[in-house]
Design a protein around this motif. Structure first.
Motif, PDB file in Angstrom:
ATOM      1  N   GLY A 101      18.571  24.566 128.852  1.00 39.75           N
ATOM      2  CA  GLY A 101      17.444  24.900 129.990  1.00 39.75           C
ATOM      3  C   GLY A 101      16.308  25.219 129.109  1.00 39.75           C
ATOM      4  N   LEU A 102      16.789  26.242 128.275  1.00 45.73           N
ATOM      5  CA  LEU A 102      15.502  26.600 127.454  1.00 45.73           C
ATOM      6  C   LEU A 102      14.928  25.408 126.614  1.00 45.73           C
ATOM      7  CD1 LEU A 102      16.932  29.817 125.712  1.00 45.73           C
ATOM      8  CD2 LEU A 102      15.392  29.673 127.599  1.00 45.73           C
ATOM      9  N   TYR A 103      15.651  24.624 126.084  1.00 42.95           N
ATOM     10  CA  TYR A 103      15.176  23.142 125.687  1.00 42.95           C
ATOM     11  C   TYR A 103      14.253  22.370 126.595  1.00 42.95           C
ATOM     12  CZ  TYR A 103      14.960  18.960 123.089  1.00 42.95           C
ATOM     13  OH  TYR A 103      14.689  17.711 122.473  1.00 42.95           O
ATOM     14  N   ARG A 104      14.612  22.416 127.744  1.00 44.38           N
ATOM     15  CA  ARG A 104      13.946  21.702 128.783  1.00 44.38           C
ATOM     16  C   ARG A 104      12.711  22.636 129.314  1.00 44.38           C
ATOM     17  NH1 ARG A 104      16.389  16.891 130.405  1.00 44.38           N
ATOM     18  NH2 ARG A 104      14.007  16.683 131.640  1.00 44.38           N
ATOM     19  N   GLY A 105      12.458  23.726 128.975  1.00 48.91           N
ATOM     20  CA  GLY A 105      11.358  24.457 129.346  1.00 48.91           C
ATOM     21  C   GLY A 105      11.684  25.234 130.565  1.00 48.91           C
ATOM     22  N   ARG A 106      12.855  25.397 131.167  1.00 46.93           N
ATOM     23  CA  ARG A 106      13.216  25.981 132.543  1.00 46.93           C
ATOM     24  C   ARG A 106      13.124  27.697 132.239  1.00 46.93           C
ATOM     25  NH1 ARG A 106      12.732  20.706 132.745  1.00 46.93           N
ATOM     26  NH2 ARG A 106      13.071  19.992 134.608  1.00 46.93           N
ATOM     27  N   ARG A 107      12.069  28.008 133.293  1.00 43.22           N
ATOM     28  CA  ARG A 107      12.003  29.542 133.596  1.00 43.22           C
ATOM     29  C   ARG A 107      13.231  30.368 133.810  1.00 43.22           C
ATOM     30  NH1 ARG A 107       7.619  32.549 134.309  1.00 43.22           N
ATOM     31  NH2 ARG A 107       6.485  31.327 132.699  1.00 43.22           N
ATOM     32  N   LEU A 108      14.008  29.388 134.693  1.00 45.46           N
ATOM     33  CA  LEU A 108      15.446  30.147 135.104  1.00 45.46           C
ATOM     34  C   LEU A 108      16.217  30.448 133.912  1.00 45.46           C
ATOM     35  CD1 LEU A 108      17.518  30.855 137.121  1.00 45.46           C
ATOM     36  CD2 LEU A 108      17.750  28.609 137.301  1.00 45.46           C
ATOM     37  N   ALA A 109      16.126  29.544 132.970  1.00 41.92           N
ATOM     38  CA  ALA A 109      17.007  29.536 131.693  1.00 41.92           C
ATOM     39  C   ALA A 109      16.691  30.691 131.060  1.00 41.92           C
ATOM     40  CB  ALA A 109      17.141  28.316 130.906  1.00 41.92           C
ATOM     41  N   ALA A 110      15.027  30.804 130.810  1.00 39.22           N
ATOM     42  CA  ALA A 110      14.749  32.084 130.051  1.00 39.22           C
ATOM     43  C   ALA A 110      15.252  33.432 130.842  1.00 39.22           C
ATOM     44  CB  ALA A 110      13.273  31.795 130.041  1.00 39.22           C
ATOM     45  N   TRP A 111      14.907  33.387 132.103  1.00 37.22           N
ATOM     46  CA  TRP A 111      15.297  34.762 132.834  1.00 37.22           C
ATOM     47  C   TRP A 111      16.773  34.933 132.520  1.00 37.22           C
ATOM     48  CZ3 TRP A 111      13.135  38.813 134.352  1.00 37.22           C
ATOM     49  CH2 TRP A 111      11.706  38.937 134.529  1.00 37.22           C
ATOM     50  N   LEU A 140      17.430  42.077 120.534  1.00 40.48           N
ATOM     51  CA  LEU A 140      16.244  41.441 119.787  1.00 40.48           C
ATOM     52  C   LEU A 140      15.963  40.078 120.509  1.00 40.48           C
ATOM     53  CD1 LEU A 140      16.951  42.329 116.094  1.00 40.48           C
ATOM     54  CD2 LEU A 140      15.311  43.319 117.649  1.00 40.48           C
ATOM     55  N   PHE A 141      17.200  39.251 120.772  1.00 37.63           N
ATOM     56  CA  PHE A 141      17.059  37.836 121.292  1.00 37.63           C
ATOM     57  C   PHE A 141      16.424  37.848 122.659  1.00 37.63           C
ATOM     58  CE2 PHE A 141      18.535  33.821 123.034  1.00 37.63           C
ATOM     59  CZ  PHE A 141      17.790  33.097 122.058  1.00 37.63           C
ATOM     60  N   ALA A 142      16.988  39.027 123.588  1.00 38.51           N
ATOM     61  CA  ALA A 142      16.519  39.016 124.642  1.00 38.51           C
ATOM     62  C   ALA A 142      15.261  39.546 124.999  1.00 38.51           C
ATOM     63  CB  ALA A 142      17.148  40.222 125.588  1.00 38.51           C
ATOM     64  N   ILE A 143      14.572  40.508 124.046  1.00 36.52           N
ATOM     65  CA  ILE A 143      13.223  40.943 123.920  1.00 36.52           C
ATOM     66  C   ILE A 143      12.131  39.589 123.482  1.00 36.52           C
ATOM     67  CG2 ILE A 143      11.460  42.196 122.563  1.00 36.52           C
ATOM     68  CD1 ILE A 143      13.818  44.396 122.616  1.00 36.52           C
ATOM     69  N   ALA A 144      12.641  39.032 122.434  1.00 35.36           N
ATOM     70  CA  ALA A 144      12.050  37.668 122.163  1.00 35.36           C
ATOM     71  C   ALA A 144      11.696  36.508 123.111  1.00 35.36           C
ATOM     72  CB  ALA A 144      12.795  37.011 120.796  1.00 35.36           C
ATOM     73  N   THR A 145      12.976  36.455 123.836  1.00 32.05           N
ATOM     74  CA  THR A 145      12.718  35.397 125.019  1.00 32.05           C
ATOM     75  C   THR A 145      11.821  35.941 126.124  1.00 32.05           C
ATOM     76  OG1 THR A 145      15.020  34.944 124.608  1.00 32.05           O
ATOM     77  CG2 THR A 145      13.987  34.327 126.589  1.00 32.05           C
ATOM     78  N   ALA A 146      11.692  37.201 126.285  1.00 32.50           N
ATOM     79  CA  ALA A 146      11.028  38.028 127.495  1.00 32.50           C
ATOM     80  C   ALA A 146       9.590  37.712 127.190  1.00 32.50           C
ATOM     81  CB  ALA A 146      11.486  39.420 127.593  1.00 32.50           C
ATOM     82  N   VAL A 147       9.256  38.087 125.876  1.00 38.35           N
ATOM     83  CA  VAL A 147       7.695  37.816 125.498  1.00 38.35           C
ATOM     84  C   VAL A 147       7.434  36.503 125.265  1.00 38.35           C
ATOM     85  CG1 VAL A 147       7.854  40.124 124.421  1.00 38.35           C
ATOM     86  CG2 VAL A 147       8.201  38.193 122.962  1.00 38.35           C
ATOM     87  N   SER A 148       8.119  35.477 125.328  1.00 39.93           N
ATOM     88  CA  SER A 148       7.963  34.044 125.236  1.00 39.93           C
ATOM     89  C   SER A 148       7.983  33.483 126.631  1.00 39.93           C
ATOM     90  CB  SER A 148       8.744  33.554 124.058  1.00 39.93           C
ATOM     91  OG  SER A 148       8.627  34.279 122.989  1.00 39.93           O
ATOM     92  N   PHE A 149       8.006  34.052 127.698  1.00 38.60           N
ATOM     93  CA  PHE A 149       8.354  33.339 128.890  1.00 38.60           C
ATOM     94  C   PHE A 149       7.118  32.170 129.024  1.00 38.60           C
ATOM     95  CE2 PHE A 149      10.548  36.821 131.766  1.00 38.60           C
ATOM     96  CZ  PHE A 149      11.665  36.161 131.250  1.00 38.60           C
ATOM     97  N   GLY A 150       6.037  32.204 128.490  1.00 38.33           N
ATOM     98  CA  GLY A 150       4.998  31.351 128.771  1.00 38.33           C
ATOM     99  C   GLY A 150       5.424  29.922 128.256  1.00 38.33           C
ATOM    100  N   HIS A 151       6.365  30.002 127.319  1.00 33.88           N
ATOM    101  CA  HIS A 151       6.920  28.610 126.767  1.00 33.88           C
ATOM    102  C   HIS A 151       7.899  27.929 127.757  1.00 33.88           C
ATOM    103  CE1 HIS A 151       4.874  29.063 122.974  1.00 33.88           C
ATOM    104  NE2 HIS A 151       5.537  30.333 122.790  1.00 33.88           N
ATOM    105  N   PHE A 152       8.268  28.671 128.860  1.00 29.18           N
ATOM    106  CA  PHE A 152       9.166  27.887 129.917  1.00 29.18           C
ATOM    107  C   PHE A 152       8.476  28.039 131.282  1.00 29.18           C
ATOM    108  CE2 PHE A 152      10.976  30.605 126.298  1.00 29.18           C
ATOM    109  CZ  PHE A 152      11.771  29.405 125.794  1.00 29.18           C
ATOM    110  N   PRO A 153       7.525  27.049 131.502  1.00 31.92           N
ATOM    111  CA  PRO A 153       7.110  27.195 132.673  1.00 31.92           C
ATOM    112  C   PRO A 153       7.592  26.394 133.857  1.00 31.92           C
ATOM    113  CG  PRO A 153       5.970  25.439 131.431  1.00 31.92           C
ATOM    114  CD  PRO A 153       7.163  26.142 130.533  1.00 31.92           C
ATOM    115  N   ILE A 154       8.502  25.884 133.466  1.00 28.43           N
ATOM    116  CA  ILE A 154       9.290  24.893 134.872  1.00 28.43           C
ATOM    117  C   ILE A 154      10.069  25.951 135.611  1.00 28.43           C
ATOM    118  CG2 ILE A 154      10.331  22.969 135.300  1.00 28.43           C
ATOM    119  CD1 ILE A 154       7.952  22.518 133.576  1.00 28.43           C
ATOM    120  N   ARG A 155       9.480  25.926 136.852  1.00 25.38           N
ATOM    121  CA  ARG A 155      10.328  26.892 137.690  1.00 25.38           C
ATOM    122  C   ARG A 155      11.454  26.166 138.808  1.00 25.38           C
ATOM    123  NH1 ARG A 155       7.553  31.855 137.651  1.00 25.38           N
ATOM    124  NH2 ARG A 155       5.358  31.868 136.631  1.00 25.38           N
ATOM    125  N   THR A 156      12.302  27.188 139.445  1.00 22.94           N
ATOM    126  CA  THR A 156      13.378  26.611 140.026  1.00 22.94           C
ATOM    127  C   THR A 156      12.852  26.687 141.522  1.00 22.94           C
ATOM    128  OG1 THR A 156      14.918  27.408 138.473  1.00 22.94           O
ATOM    129  CG2 THR A 156      15.786  26.873 140.663  1.00 22.94           C
TER     130      THR A 156
END
Length: 892
Positions: free
Chosen positions: A356-366, A416-432
């Motif tokens: 899901g991260l690869y496909r840009g899904r915001r849900l996967a980032a969350w 660290l990975f959770a923080i890095a993903t949280a500050v990069s939410f803009g790269h995952f714009p596709i919402r559920t």
């Protein structure tokens, strides 16, 4: 779709070696001859890599045959050693000898890849020196680290008896990391991020001392590569002008080694997905390894030949002994199939989320942020908070048992990975879809409640089915352990164990049922989102091919939602931002339905409590909406060229002629193709150019009506790139098709990027060549002649506040004027980063006709949200830090 979409120039047209040799044209040659020629050419270019791997494979085969002749068992696990019975000769032998066929195959492939990448970048002499130096130094440092940390991290008597070996990959990882300093920025980042993530995952989840050596060799090679590039840059800087070749090579290879910025969303998604997959699959390393001394390797004890000692376990549960209890608890947990499966299911869930991260899904980032943040908190709770309440000597007791160090190892990486993903939410714009998300969350909550109730209810009703008898307090204390992976339960107290088969089913099964539910929900989330999204985009693609305007193809890009007319013959693409349903251009599909689509889409938005806004529509639709009482504002001017009348004679065309002539003198040619039709090296260079371009911007890469690398991949999109005689791609443009009645009638410029050191005029050359190509295609086949070539519109540039600034009654519209001022401020604010006005003026060089485009809206009260929606649509990943930086730039 027109055949012209897939037109490619002949090999002679692009003047570069692409592996298509003269043998291709010999009809008598077998079909596989070109492939064999490519293989021979590759071997000739990488002799060191081929010979090294061949000698390594031959050495292993000879060693296996010799061991078999003297009666040694196979696989050759007898070469391994342990800290208690350390043998340096046996250990060094494992650096060269694989212990089985599968390991040899994997090692040969990986070593061939690593050394073949490094050889052309480092040269043979440096390859050999760095290879030997990083291997020996890495092995020495890794063993010292392992000897100093193993007992502290694991803290059990088995550490001295754990047998381990070195990895032959240690011989290749150092040269690979050194070569990364000389590689292109895109590959430098990929090699280092993914390489280190894989090594660290192996270290944490498996703990083989060879992993410490692997990490040390990688770091040493990395540092040597950085030092060599800095020395090369210093030598280049000392030379005077005239050494243009060396200067270009220095610019090509050397950048700041600490530059880790992920410039585009496309590249960021790939990096986050790769690291997430490595972390998700980490537990599998533990399961498939015979080494279980890593700080996250408790799960791997299920493969241990050691069974729980019933007498010691009973004493531990009764509280009469503490010696070796944590180890016995771990063995008991990992002997339960349900507990093991429960620990593997989160791995499957997070692997799905990596996709899901690869496909840009915001849900996967969350989900990634929540999972790894929760994992980090659980580690702190189980290793520090809970044991601290029972530790007789407080923190000192935890330090002696190694729990503080284990806590750090378990908590820091996921945090660290959770923080890095949280500050990069803009790269995952596709919402559920909110409804689908609510249903899935409800199912997960119900499953958790039901499993918790079943576990507590059974324990209270039948406490004597456990040893010792379960109490409510003990049941609550053990409740988290029924759901979290057993890897997090290492060094935690076990309060009771199940005695009866039914108690064992409940004890092991509640967590398994819960995680199966989570897995099914996540699979449906990702599947439903992707299927729904892909089907909607495919339908939009079919409608666009029926009829559309110059920018209608942008509606097929990812990130849009779609409203379809009742007949299904037309549609509107939109995205909802802050309550504004902002369209991507006007309706497309059946042209006869467009005016009714404007009204019906507005009714659809009203039913969903959204305020509609038609963005980047042309004059006819603007007039229809204004006549209906809407407000309109010009937001840019689209530049349109008629390729049928293309010519570059006259003084006003001087810049264009100069660019064309200069390219010819410099041996620069242009290639018209598709992204999939281009060579792999060309595709890689295009991605590199995009990263380089985006990395120079103070703000992130723009979206909405401006495409990136992702949008190049559509096979209907043409790309025209400029390449020099050495095969270096200097600049690239993409062209979007426009259909009318199922026939392509025009092409629109979208992607337009070049290298920072490309010759001046490269973009003028590409655009002029596209016009010439379209003109020539029309002359060759008048039935397929393109009627227009649109240079698109520079966002928020060319706005005319004195034109069309009226409402439906013909009076000056002060609300529209205010919105115009707001958008002008936004344009001024973003100008230093993106240069909209410069782009607008650049396009005027081609003497186009200018057609204004508008934003139309019904409610002046929604002007603030509309301005914000436009800005967020163009820059969805903008952070507060970047916004402040741009404000400071604007103030200067």
């Amino acid at each position: 779709m027109s055949d012209g979409n897939h037109e490619q120039t002949a090999p002679a047209d692009h003047g570069q070696a692409t592996g298509k040799r003269a043998g291709n044209n010999r009809s008598v040659s077998p079909a596989w001859a070109p492939l064999l020629g490519d293989i021979r050419h590759w071997i000739d270019a990488h002799p060191c890599a081929v010979w090294f791997v061949a000698v390594f494979a031959a050495l292993n085969i000879v060693a296996w045959i010799g061991a078999t002749l003297i009666g040694r068992p196979f696989p050759m696990r007898g070469l391994s050693t342990s800290l208690g019975e350390f043998s340096l000769p046996r250990l060094l032998a494992t650096l060269l000898i694989a212990r089985g066929v599968l390991q040899l195959i994997v090692d040969v492939i990986l070593l061939l890849v690593m050394v073949s990448i490094a050889e052309p970048l480092l040269g043979r002499a440096r390859l050999a020196a760095i290879g030997v130096g990083s291997t020996l130094a890495g092995t020495l440092i890794g063993l010292l680290l392992c000897a100093g940390l193993a007992a502290l991290l694991q803290g059990t008597p088995t550490v001295d008896r754990v047998r381990f070996a070195l990895s032959p990959l240690t011989m290749g990882v150092g040269v690979l990391m050194a070569a990364s300093a000389f590689s292109r920025p895109l590959w430098r980042r990929r090699i280092r991020l993914i390489g280190y993530a894989a090594i660290v995952a192996g270290l944490l989840f498996r703990g083989n001392p060879g992993d410490y050596c692997l990490l040390a060799a990688a770091v040493i090679g990395h540092l040597l590569g950085v030092l060599l590039t800095r020395r090369a840059a210093d030598r280049t800087a000392d030379h005077t002008a005239g050494r243009e070749t060396e200067h270009a090579a220095s610019q090509h290879h050397h950048v700041d080694p600490l530059h880790w910025q992920l410039s585009t969303s496309f590249e960021a998604r790939r990096m986050f997905a790769a690291i997430a997959l490595v972390l998700a699959l980490g537990p599998m390393l533990t399961i498939t390894s015979t080494m279980h001394v890593g700080p996250l390797s408790s799960l791997g004890l299920m493969l241990s030949p050691v069974d729980p000692d019933e007498t010691t376990l009973a004493s531990c549960l009764a509280g009469t002994t503490h010696a070796g209890c944590f180890f016995q608890f771990d063995l008991l947990r990992t002997s339960m199939p349900g507990a093991v499966l429960r620990s593997l299911l989160p791995t499957a869930v997070m692997a799905i989320m990596a996709w899901g991260l690869y496909r840009g899904r915001r849900l996967a980032a969350w989900a990634t942020v929540v999972y790894y943040a929760f994992a980090s908190l659980i580690a702190v709770a189980y290793y520090v908070v809970v044991p601290l309440a029972f530790a007789p000597d407080g923190l000192m007791s935890l330090v002696r048992h190694g729990m503080i160090v284990a806590c750090v190892a378990n908590a820091v990486l996921p945090a660290l990975f959770a923080i890095a993903t949280a500050v990069s939410f803009g790269h995952f714009p596709i919402r559920t879809d909110a409804g689908r998300l609510r249903r899935g969350c409800t199912a997960i909550a119900v499953a958790f409640a039901a499993c918790t109730a079943a576990y507590l209810g059974f324990g209270l009703l039948r406490p004597h089915d456990f040893r010792p008898a379960a109490t409510f307090g003990d049941l609550l204390a053990e409740l988290p352990g029924r759901f979290i992976p057993i890897g997090f339960l290492s060094r935690t107290k076990l309060r009771f164990m199940p005695l009866t088969p039914f108690a064992s089913i409940v004890y092991q099964g509640v967590g398994l049922v819960f995680w199966l539910t989570v897995l099914v929900v996540c699979v449906r989330w990702m599947r439903d989102i992707l299927v729904t999204d892909d089907h909607a985009r495919a339908d939009a693609g079919r409608l666009v091919e029926r009829d559309g305007e110059s920018m209608s193809f942008m509606t097929t890009w990812e990130g849009n939602r779609y409203w379809t007319s009742p007949t299904g013959r037309s549609a509107v693409a939109y995205r909802v931002i802050g309550g504004i349903a902002l369209t991507c251009t006007g309706p497309f599909g059946d042209r006869g339905e467009w005016l009714s689509d404007l009204r019906e889409f507005a009714r659809f938005c009203a039913a969903n409590s959204w305020s509609p806004a038609f963005y980047a529509v042309h004059r006819a639709q603007r007039d229809a909406l204004v006549d209906s009482g809407w407000y309109a504002l010009e937001v840019g001017g689209e530049m349109v060229v008629d390729p049928r009348n293309w010519k570059t004679t006259g003084k006003k065309w001087q810049d264009i002629r100069t660019a064309i002539n200069k390219a010819k003198r410099d041996g620069i040619t242009d290639v018209l193709t598709t992204f999939a039709g281009a060579d792999a090296d060309v595709r890689e260079q295009i991605e590199e150019i995009s990263e380089q371009w985006a990395g120079e911007k103070a703000l992130p890469e723009m979206k909405f009506t401006l495409g990136g690398v992702e949008e190049l991949r559509d096979p209907r999109v043409r790309i025209l790139y400029a390449v020099d005689a050495d095969g270096l791609v200097l600049g690239v443009t993409s062209w979007l098709p426009t259909w009318r009645d199922g026939r392509i009638v025009g092409w629109t410029l979208d992607f337009m990027r070049h290298r920072t050191d490309s010759p001046n005029g490269i973009m003028e050359f590409l655009i002029a060549r596209m016009a010439e190509r379209l003109r020539d295609e029309g002359l060759a086949d008048p039935s397929s002649a393109a009627e227009f070539m649109s240079l698109s519109a520079a966002p928020l540039a060319g706005m005319n506040p004195d034109r069309d600034n009226v409402d439906a009654s013909g009076h000056e519209d002060t609300g529209t004027a205010m919105l115009q001022h707001v958008l002008q401020i936004v344009a001024d604010w973003m100008e230093p980063a993106y240069g909209f006005r410069s782009l607008f003026n650049f396009k005027r060089k081609f003497q186009p006709s200018e057609e204004p485009v508008y934003v139309c809206y019904p409610d002046p009260a929604a002007l603030p949200q509309l301005g914000l929606a436009v800005m967020r649509a163009y820059v969805p990943s903008m952070s507060a830090k970047q916004a402040l930086a741009m404000l400071r730039t604007l103030q200067r």
